[in-house]
Design a protein around this motif. Sequence first.
Motif, PDB file in Angstrom:
ATOM      1  N   LEU A 243      44.597  48.569  40.217  1.00  0.00           N
ATOM      2  CA  LEU A 243      43.775  46.825  40.466  1.00  0.00           C
ATOM      3  C   LEU A 243      44.223  46.855  42.159  1.00  0.00           C
ATOM      4  CD1 LEU A 243      44.473  44.322  38.849  1.00  0.00           C
ATOM      5  CD2 LEU A 243      46.538  44.549  38.821  1.00  0.00           C
ATOM      6  N   THR A 269      40.026  47.475  39.196  1.00  0.00           N
ATOM      7  CA  THR A 269      39.643  45.526  37.819  1.00  0.00           C
ATOM      8  C   THR A 269      40.221  45.026  39.242  1.00  0.00           C
ATOM      9  OG1 THR A 269      40.804  45.913  35.869  1.00  0.00           O
ATOM     10  CG2 THR A 269      41.290  44.304  36.747  1.00  0.00           C
ATOM     11  N   VAL A 270      39.454  44.351  39.907  1.00  0.00           N
ATOM     12  CA  VAL A 270      40.103  42.513  40.466  1.00  0.00           C
ATOM     13  C   VAL A 270      40.459  41.625  40.117  1.00  0.00           C
ATOM     14  CG1 VAL A 270      38.666  41.291  42.808  1.00  0.00           C
ATOM     15  CG2 VAL A 270      37.858  43.311  42.452  1.00  0.00           C
ATOM     16  N   HIS A 271      42.126  40.961  40.069  1.00  0.00           N
ATOM     17  CA  HIS A 271      42.208  40.205  39.622  1.00  0.00           C
ATOM     18  C   HIS A 271      42.456  38.865  40.819  1.00  0.00           C
ATOM     19  CE1 HIS A 271      44.482  37.613  37.843  1.00  0.00           C
ATOM     20  NE2 HIS A 271      45.728  37.173  38.711  1.00  0.00           N
ATOM     21  N   GLN A 272      42.022  38.114  40.689  1.00  0.00           N
ATOM     22  CA  GLN A 272      41.970  36.469  41.773  1.00  0.00           C
ATOM     23  C   GLN A 272      42.901  35.881  41.293  1.00  0.00           C
ATOM     24  OE1 GLN A 272      37.914  34.450  43.218  1.00  0.00           O
ATOM     25  NE2 GLN A 272      39.623  32.567  43.781  1.00  0.00           N
ATOM     26  N   ALA A 273      43.964  35.950  41.611  1.00  0.00           N
ATOM     27  CA  ALA A 273      44.745  34.980  41.286  1.00  0.00           C
ATOM     28  C   ALA A 273      44.990  33.406  41.416  1.00  0.00           C
ATOM     29  CB  ALA A 273      46.549  35.662  41.661  1.00  0.00           C
ATOM     30  N   GLU A 274      45.768  32.988  41.094  1.00  0.00           N
ATOM     31  CA  GLU A 274      46.167  31.107  41.764  1.00  0.00           C
ATOM     32  C   GLU A 274      46.773  30.922  43.177  1.00  0.00           C
ATOM     33  OE1 GLU A 274      47.536  32.546  39.244  1.00  0.00           O
ATOM     34  OE2 GLU A 274      49.324  31.834  38.736  1.00  0.00           O
ATOM     35  N   ASP A 275      47.961  31.766  43.318  1.00  0.00           N
ATOM     36  CA  ASP A 275      48.363  32.060  44.365  1.00  0.00           C
ATOM     37  C   ASP A 275      48.393  33.201  45.481  1.00  0.00           C
ATOM     38  OD1 ASP A 275      51.050  32.182  43.341  1.00  0.00           O
ATOM     39  OD2 ASP A 275      50.906  29.525  43.290  1.00  0.00           O
ATOM     40  N   ILE A 277      52.141  34.283  45.947  1.00  0.00           N
ATOM     41  CA  ILE A 277      52.818  34.837  44.969  1.00  0.00           C
ATOM     42  C   ILE A 277      52.061  35.443  42.983  1.00  0.00           C
ATOM     43  CG2 ILE A 277      55.081  33.671  44.214  1.00  0.00           C
ATOM     44  CD1 ILE A 277      55.125  31.819  46.014  1.00  0.00           C
ATOM     45  N   SER A 278      51.515  34.775  43.014  1.00  0.00           N
ATOM     46  CA  SER A 278      51.023  35.201  41.472  1.00  0.00           C
ATOM     47  C   SER A 278      49.941  36.736  41.261  1.00  0.00           C
ATOM     48  CB  SER A 278      49.954  33.921  41.538  1.00  0.00           C
ATOM     49  OG  SER A 278      49.776  34.725  39.974  1.00  0.00           O
ATOM     50  N   THR A 282      51.280  40.649  39.917  1.00  0.00           N
ATOM     51  CA  THR A 282      50.863  40.734  39.192  1.00  0.00           C
ATOM     52  C   THR A 282      50.492  42.513  39.783  1.00  0.00           C
ATOM     53  OG1 THR A 282      49.443  38.935  38.740  1.00  0.00           O
ATOM     54  CG2 THR A 282      48.471  41.027  38.300  1.00  0.00           C
TER      55      THR A 282
END
Lengths: 621, 304
Positions: A243, A269-275, A277-278, A282
């Motif tokens: 991840l 998996t690439v997860h684009q977070a909202e900021d 810190i998030s 994750t």
Amino acid sequence: MHIKNTRNNDVRFELMMDAGNGAQKIGHILIKALLEKGLGVFSDPVFPSEINPPKHNSRSMSGFILRVSTQKRCNSGSFTDLMILEHELFLENRLNERELTPDTAIWLDDHYQEKFSDNFAAQIKRAEKEGLHVNLFHVDNESRQLITSLKGHGKNLYYLGMFCFLLQLDLEKIEFWVKNLLPKLSDDQIEINLNLVRNGFTYAKTLFRESYDIPVIHDPEPQIMMDGNTALALGIVDAGILLYSGYPITPATSIMHTLADIFPSYGGTVHQAEDEISAIGTAIGAYFAGTPAITATSGPGLCLKQELIGFSQAAEIPLIVVDVQRAGPSTGMPTYTEQSDLAAAMFGSSGDNTRLVISVSSARNCFYAPAMARYLAEKLRMPVILLSDSYLSTSEQVFRKPLLSKLDTVTTLPEHIFRAFDLTPLPDEVPMVKTHQAIPGTPDGMRRVTGLNTNEDGHVSYSAEDNIRANQIRNEKLLTVKNCLKLPRLYGKNATEILEGHAAGNLLIISWGSTKGAVREAIDALNDAGLDVYSMHFKFINPLPWGLRELFMKFRCITTAETVQGNSARHSVFALLLRDETLCDIQSAICIPSGRTLKPFQIIEKAKSLLSDVKSKAGSR
Amino acid sequence: MENATSPDINYTAADYTTNEPKWCVGCGDYGILNSLRNFLASENLDPAKVVNISGIGCSGRTPHYLNTYGIHSLHGRAIPIALGVALTRPDLSIFIQSGDGDAMSIGGNHLIYGLEKNFNCVFMLMDNRIYALTKGQTSPTSKNGTRTTTHPYGSHITPINPVSFALGLGGSFVARTADWLPHHLEATLRAAYHHQGFSFVHIAQRCPKFSPEGWDFKNKDHFQFLFHEDGIPVDEKSGAMYGKVVHDPKEQLGCSQLLASKVVYLGLFYQNRKKVIYEQATHRLIENTPGRDRDTLFEHAMML
């Protein structure tokens, strides 16, 4: 004609054009062709901070610095031998950088000579005042018409033709790469583009008359070319990390771009977070649940992540944070390089900070780094900060194809990863604050982790005894690593004699991160000039290996070489760490926060001045 | 979520109990914890496959009192951490315990994207309309005029309605219940658990210490149950306390009328079973991408 040595082992070229005019594309075509020929290439692309700025604007400069040599080089060198500039505003920019000498062949397109006659003349005059000579050239009439038929596009291909002549590149091979790298164009358009290349080539023949004959390398091993961020992305896949959790930030983001493209085919998996810190949250959640995860950012993002880095340390959840450093403080210069996040990496969150801080020195090293970071994070269940920088992230270098590790677990690592980081294997069992570390799903392993202090059962405890114990154990983890670290290689002509205790050295230059290549090149040049200079390059910043004081005592003068602010009144953070570790007088005498990487000549100049100080001190004794 | 049902063992509430809570006497969190334990037992969930994740505040302590896996994380950060678990371990059942300050203030940005990403979890917003653990400061849900330690002359900030917030952001399951209605609370958790996606459960929670007037729970006219066959069943005991109004949780439009009223409605406001579930879409991408062996890794670089 201004090419002085037609046979040359090491030549630096530049092309600067308005952003959007295709200079980067030309760089890539040239790199492909040069590599195919068997030459060493180091490419330092120049990007504007703005995306699509107005043309003929000093902020729109986009292009490349290409070092072509017989040897493989790990830095872009000091001075340019030949440059082609689209207009006079870029001459102004490049004059400001002070990378030109009277030997530099400066070729300026005369396209804007009439329209902006005053500034055009003024810039040429300024160059002449600095002892430089500017040559004018033009795009021939036929090509101008072709460019008009392409709605203003294609000047870059004409310039490419000029470079092909200068670098003795086979036009047929270039045609192949042009077709390969411009796949969206129709056959007619390709033909016009190729005509522009041919015209540029023919024009260059009459203009330059001579070209550079650079002897090729004969390395039978398979070679590869990548920038640091691509190498990190591929290294993340090789390390078995599943991840990547991130938030867009320059210059770290291209790691996410590469992974977004390739990760799903390797099950990742690439997860684009909202900021920011998030993004780190994750990664922590995934690692708690047993899945190796990583987050990458740059300085401002590292600031935002600090609270959760501290949490990972207290809760004993493995964590890998990559920081591709850029010039700071605050927003600073986002597309420029610096090594100034060291304090934030070492000490950024509340309470006693125990994190492992490692750095990367080359694109090859970037490829191996994620495996090392994962090993440390999982073995010690603590945060690992991996420091790269903007220069390393975008500059493309040629190196021998690295070894694949194809890791699934990291109970141990292949030998080549240990070697790349001067580490020996850690003990099988490392003491933890919480003796019980099951991952969710493990029957009867139920446990709660928390940022609060806990006892060995993992239960919240505010007792003095338990808090002292937790602090001690976290610090023992660092000590465990320290015990397994080897001294980095001492580099320099007489290094063996120094290590064996037969001689003392005059000057030791210490580096970390991307400056290794420039420092070593400077050491070679200084040693060749008969000067007694050495270098040592650190991959591990925290902890440092044992035995540094004993070694440092053998030198009359020691300094760090870094792209940070530092001087005798206020030492760099790295110098502070080394001073604390060794109680030796380590200077910050080669520290330049220019936003650009250190150039070998800067190191050579400063080293010479330090050496003369050493001599005069010895004389006065 | 329906992930962690254990076939072999019959669990009781005691199986989900670790140490006893240390909340103030009379705190509504006791009721919430009990209902959660009872719910876990009633579904016979394997404690090893349940993860409770919280932020900071009185609500944040909840995972410590539950014999499951748990993360008592940082202020406002429970959602991203839970997403990390959900994304990589779809076999686990995730419950998030958050508070009005934790979820609506410091963690507000994460709540937006939890609702938007719609990952599988039960999100419990334990709303006492005050910052209690830090001793009585104004929270985003404190009523206008509430005297707090930071607004001793009365709060003048218009409170956020968490249900409006969740509905406005397209929450796929939005419900409200209260700590003093144990059966309704348990039934709400059950409906939330069986919903696929981010199940937003707003729980009115009493704080006798710092916010005794936060919820006017004795006022019969102040609360009403939403009633529908697709909604949350109202047990007899709860039903005797407040009146009922029919509301179809498929009807998003009807919600705005409910929210404009002074009455606090309890039950299921809205449920959308078709919203994309983040981790499922992510896993589909991997499944639909032809796999590669890592021996081919360098094909992504310039090979010579």
